[in-house]
Design a protein around this motif. Structure first.
Motif, mmCIF file in Angstrom:
data_model
loop_
_atom_site.group_PDB
_atom_site.id
_atom_site.type_symbol
_atom_site.label_atom_id
_atom_site.label_comp_id
_atom_site.label_asym_id
_atom_site.label_seq_id
_atom_site.Cartn_x
_atom_site.Cartn_y
_atom_site.Cartn_z
ATOM 1 N N LEU A 1 0.829 -1.200 0.000
ATOM 2 C CA LEU A 1 0.000 0.000 0.000
ATOM 3 C C LEU A 1 0.868 1.257 0.000
ATOM 4 O O LEU A 1 0.592 2.225 -0.711
ATOM 5 N N ASP A 2 1.954 1.227 0.775
ATOM 6 C CA ASP A 2 2.866 2.375 0.797
ATOM 7 C C ASP A 2 3.466 2.619 -0.589
ATOM 8 O O ASP A 2 3.567 3.766 -1.044
ATOM 9 N N LEU A 3 3.859 1.523 -1.241
ATOM 10 C CA LEU A 3 4.454 1.661 -2.576
ATOM 11 C C LEU A 3 3.439 2.258 -3.559
ATOM 12 O O LEU A 3 3.748 3.162 -4.331
ATOM 13 N N LEU A 4 2.215 1.749 -3.499
ATOM 14 C CA LEU A 4 1.178 2.251 -4.402
ATOM 15 C C LEU A 4 0.872 3.715 -4.136
ATOM 16 O O LEU A 4 0.658 4.499 -5.054
ATOM 17 N N THR A 5 0.869 4.065 -2.853
ATOM 18 C CA THR A 5 0.585 5.454 -2.502
ATOM 19 C C THR A 5 1.662 6.364 -3.085
ATOM 20 O O THR A 5 1.360 7.415 -3.654
ATOM 21 N N GLU A 6 2.912 5.928 -2.980
ATOM 22 C CA GLU A 6 3.997 6.751 -3.546
ATOM 23 C C GLU A 6 3.835 6.895 -5.059
ATOM 24 O O GLU A 6 4.026 7.973 -5.609
ATOM 25 N N ILE A 7 3.461 5.802 -5.708
ATOM 26 C CA ILE A 7 3.260 5.891 -7.163
ATOM 27 C C ILE A 7 2.142 6.882 -7.480
ATOM 28 O O ILE A 7 2.271 7.730 -8.359
ATOM 29 N N SER A 8 1.071 6.815 -6.701
ATOM 30 C CA SER A 8 -0.056 7.704 -6.985
ATOM 31 C C SER A 8 0.277 9.162 -6.686
ATOM 32 O O SER A 8 -0.388 10.072 -7.155
ATOM 33 N N GLU A 9 1.324 9.362 -5.897
ATOM 34 C CA GLU A 9 1.721 10.746 -5.607
ATOM 35 C C GLU A 9 2.823 11.233 -6.537
ATOM 36 O O GLU A 9 3.377 12.316 -6.354
ATOM 37 N N GLY A 10 3.174 10.389 -7.500
ATOM 38 C CA GLY A 10 4.207 10.800 -8.445
ATOM 39 C C GLY A 10 5.612 10.569 -7.919
ATOM 40 O O GLY A 10 6.583 11.081 -8.456
ATOM 41 N N LYS A 11 5.738 9.804 -6.843
ATOM 42 C CA LYS A 11 7.066 9.574 -6.282
ATOM 43 C C LYS A 11 7.574 8.170 -6.603
ATOM 44 O O LYS A 11 8.509 7.684 -5.973
#
Ligand SMILES: Cc1cc2nc3c(=O)[nH]c(=O)nc-3n(C[C@H](O)[C@H](O)[C@H](O)COP(=O)(O)O)c2cc1C
Lengths: 582, 121
Positions: free
Chosen positions: A452-462
């Protein structure tokens, strides 16, 4: 009384204004020919045919015409109103793609009145079973039908029953799993609320077949109406001698009780469910041993889903061969789906196995509203995956869905269009599983959170390419090493979106772009000055006063205040609001 | 009366009173969320006030969630119709127009059910 008037139903499948105009045309045509005493024109709200222009249906003859033009009216009147002939050229192909077995009584009988169910051949299956008085024959019939578990796994029902039957034990149990927890799923609720006796009858037959004297309904506490109606059904069945001591005057006795769900998704998993009924914390335990050998209070227990049990009485009444004629080679019978999302007609449908997604989406669901482009269909909820449009002609059965990286699941079917972002969807389902993980095993507890952390970073452009590699590794570990189905399947939504929509992940990672406009950090709304006509509509509609300016100066969006609700984007008549990279 | 294997055939279907005229309202969670309870009450009241010989009863979800609340009407002398998107106003019309005046109501018809005896009443 003489003959009833003929009724002419009119509906333009694209445009409601056109329906009114066409109905008037038809009406005056009837009046001109002095036929208005014999026939009446009415505007239908829906006619279950989509994208085929004007549809005209004549009742009671039940003749349906599609793509009807003004010039056809005369011909229709001559052939089908004055006579009972048909106009071949515009005749609709008759097709009702649904087959109602589980839902056969839903919407027909009064669920709070057992007499209604009895009048619809209710408890006839139970009577047959007790008359026959042969467990093996009951199981044989279920085997012939090819019925598989509708709770998601698709395990052959007869095998489960047979395992439990073979156990040499005085005490056995049957449990109905009505903990329906998948987001977007409400099949089981509808059956329990609309036809509770069907499930009760299925439970009693199952109890007889395995040699149980007691059964439990495990219903989620969030379904108060279902609980009320099942309770009512149980007491009515008892009064009629269909439940309790000496059922139907035989020496078979069987009791049913309700247990309320503990409010956690994982309690739908069979071993956690058993723990929950026993009064323990709803945590799964490793299988084997399977519940059919060691289950509730250590006794052989069969757990079946609501829909599985609802199929039992019709199979007994009509024979296993009857059900086996419906469906594909390995998946027999019908499946109920809760069709929701970006679809014109959200509905609860029951279709034969082997039907295609295209038929469901377009012929039953009426397609995607607002002329948007369809992207995919999601099945199996948080344990399933997305199926992109290019596979819409695949016949739906357990094996095909698995090969496509999804699962049949319990029956949630969510349609997604161009406004749905696949990274966001994956994040949504994963978040659900992280919230619902019981925490007992490490792969699920830790792996889910990391993903979930990884996906969140992707969704934030990081995100980076490495994020995707890590997602794949953790997915693999969770699938292989988690204790129960929750953790084993939680990566499915991520893996399937990655498989079919990797380009969207790349967009987020490399171009920092969310085309669907769902990942908030990646876009902002702006007024395009050249296009703005300074009408002020956006400013008036902004719920947080984030738009400043006036008719002279023009308008501007203050990014710090904007909550990205998209209201201005929607209301602007001149496409003067852009939603783009920031 | 308790049913037994022997009396099942005669007794199991004896309890259902048969009324030629009836109105069914879909009253499951989906229907209620769309306002079916108000529709149900309105119809019950209107039938009583007009002293009509019509049974009003509830059913479960018929699957057409997008068209809730759904009301099915069978009244002598008119076709058997399923109305959808029914609100209080339409509910009143169903009793006054459909049942009493034997006229169908535009824009709310979701299906007309074909019956063998539709031709004669
Ligand atoms: C996390 C999780 C949640 C589940 N939730 C449900 C549920 O809500 N309803 C259900 O019938 N089965 C659910 N299952 C599947 C059950 O464990 C079990 O396979 C099913 O009830 C068996 O019935 P069937 O053979 O009739 O399908 C769930 C499984 C998992 C792993």
């Amino acid at each position: 009384m003489g003959k009833l008037k003929k009724i002419i139903l009119v509906k333009d499948t694209a445009n409601n204004k056109e329906t009114v105009r066409f109905a008037e045309l038809f009406n005056s045509a009837l009046r001109d020919r002095a036929l208005d005493e014999q026939a009446q024109v009415v505007r239908a709200a829906d006619i279950n045919i989509y994208n085929q222009g004007v549809v005209v249906r004549i009742m009671p003859s039940d003749i349906t015409y599609v793509n009807v033009n003004e010039k056809d009216i005369d011909m229709i009147i001559r052939k089908s109103i004055k006579n009972n002939d048909i106009v071949k050229e515009i005749l609709a192909k008759p097709e009702d793609k649904q087959i109602r077995i589980v839902l056969r009584n839903c919407g027909n009988v009064d669920p709070e009145n057992i007499e209604d169910y009895l009048a619809a051949d209710g408890y006839l299956g139970l009577k047959k079973v007790l008359e026959l008085d042969d467990r093996d024959k009951v199981i044989e019939e279920i085997k012939k039908s090819g019925l598989r578990g509708r709770g998601g796994g698709g395990f052959p029902t007869w095998m489960k029953w047979n395992f439990a039957k073979e156990q040499d034990n005085e005490t056995k149990f049957i449990i109905c799993n009505a903990d329906e927890g998948d987001p977007g799923a409400y099949m089981d609720r509808s059956v329990l609320e609309g036809d509770p006796h069907t499930v009760v009858e299925g439970m009693i037959i199952a109890g007889f077949a395995i040699g149980a004297k007691k059964g439990y309904f495990y219903i989620r506490a969030e379904y108060p109406l279902a609980i009320l109606r099942v309770n009512l059904a149980l007491s009515q069945a008892r009064e009629k001698g269909l439940l309790g001591q000496n059922i139907l005057g035989t020496d078979f006795s069987f009791e049913l009780e309700i247990r309320l769900g503990a409010g956690a998704f994982v309690c739908g998993e069979e071993t956690a469910l058993i723990a929950s009924i026993e009064g323990k914390r709803g945590c799964p335990v490793p299988r084997p041993p399977y519940p059919s050998v060691i289950g509730l209070w250590g006794k052989p227990t069969v757990i079946n889903n609501v829909e599985t049990l609802s199929s039992v009485a019709p199979i007994i009444c009509k024979g296993g061969d009857w059900l086996a004629k419906i469906g594909t080679e390995k998946s027999k019978g019908t499946k109920v789906f809760a069709l929701t999302g970006k679809i014109a007609n959200s509905s609860l449908i029951e279709v034969p196995m082997g039907i295609t997604f295209r038929e469901i989406v377009y012929d039953i669901g009426g397609g995607v509203p607002d002329n948007k482009n369809i992207k995919a269909v999601q099945t199996g909820g948080p344990s399933g995956g997305v199926i992109p449009e290019k596979f819409f002609d695949t016949p739906i059965d357990y094996e095909n869905l698995q090969n496509l990286g999804s699962i049949m699941g319990s029956g949630g079917m969510i349609v997604m269009d161009e406004d749905d972002c696949m990274v966001d969807i994956a994040k949504f389902y994963l978040k659900f599983c992280v919230d619902e993980s019981c925490g007992k095993c490490a792969p699920c507890r830790i792996g889910g959170k990391q993903m979930l952390d990884l996906l969140t970073e992707i969704s934030e452009g990081k995100g980076t390419q490495e994020h995707i590699e890590k997602l794949k590794t953790i997915s693999h570990t969770m699938q292989k090493a988690s204790l129960c189905g929750l953790g084993q399947t939680a990566p499915n939504p991520v893996m399937s979106t990655l498989k079919y929509f990797e380009n969207e992940y790349i967009d987020h990672i490399e171009h920092k772009k969310c085309t669907a406009g769902k990942c908030e950090s990646l876009y902002e709304y702006k007024v395009i000055e050249e296009k703005c006509r300074r009408c002020g509509l956006c400013k008036r509609n902004c719920p947080v006063d984030a738009i400043v300016g006036d008719k002279d100066e023009g308008y501007k969006i203050i990014q710090e205040k904007c909550i990205k609700c998209g209201k201005c984007y929607e209301v602007c008549k001149f496409e003067a609001i852009s939603r783009g990279n920031n | 009366m308790k049913l037994t294997i022997d009396n099942f055939e005669q007794e199991s279907k004896s309890g259902k009173p048969k009324n030629k005229n009836w109105i069914k309202v879909g009253l499951s969670t989906c229907g209620i969320a769309a306002g079916a309870d108000v529709v149900f009450e309105t119809i019950q009241k209107a039938v009583k006030e007009n002293k009509l010989d019509v049974s009003v009863f509830r059913t479960g979800c018929a699957g057409k969630c997008y068209a809730e609340p759904l009301v099915e009407v069978k009244a002598e002398g008119v076709a058997r119709v399923v109305y959808g998107g029914v609100d209080k106003d339409t509910a009143e019309k169903i009793v006054q127009k459909h049942v009493m005046a034997k006229q169908l109501i535009d824009d709310h018809i979701y299906s007309i059910i074909k019956e063998e005896d539709n031709g004669e009443a």
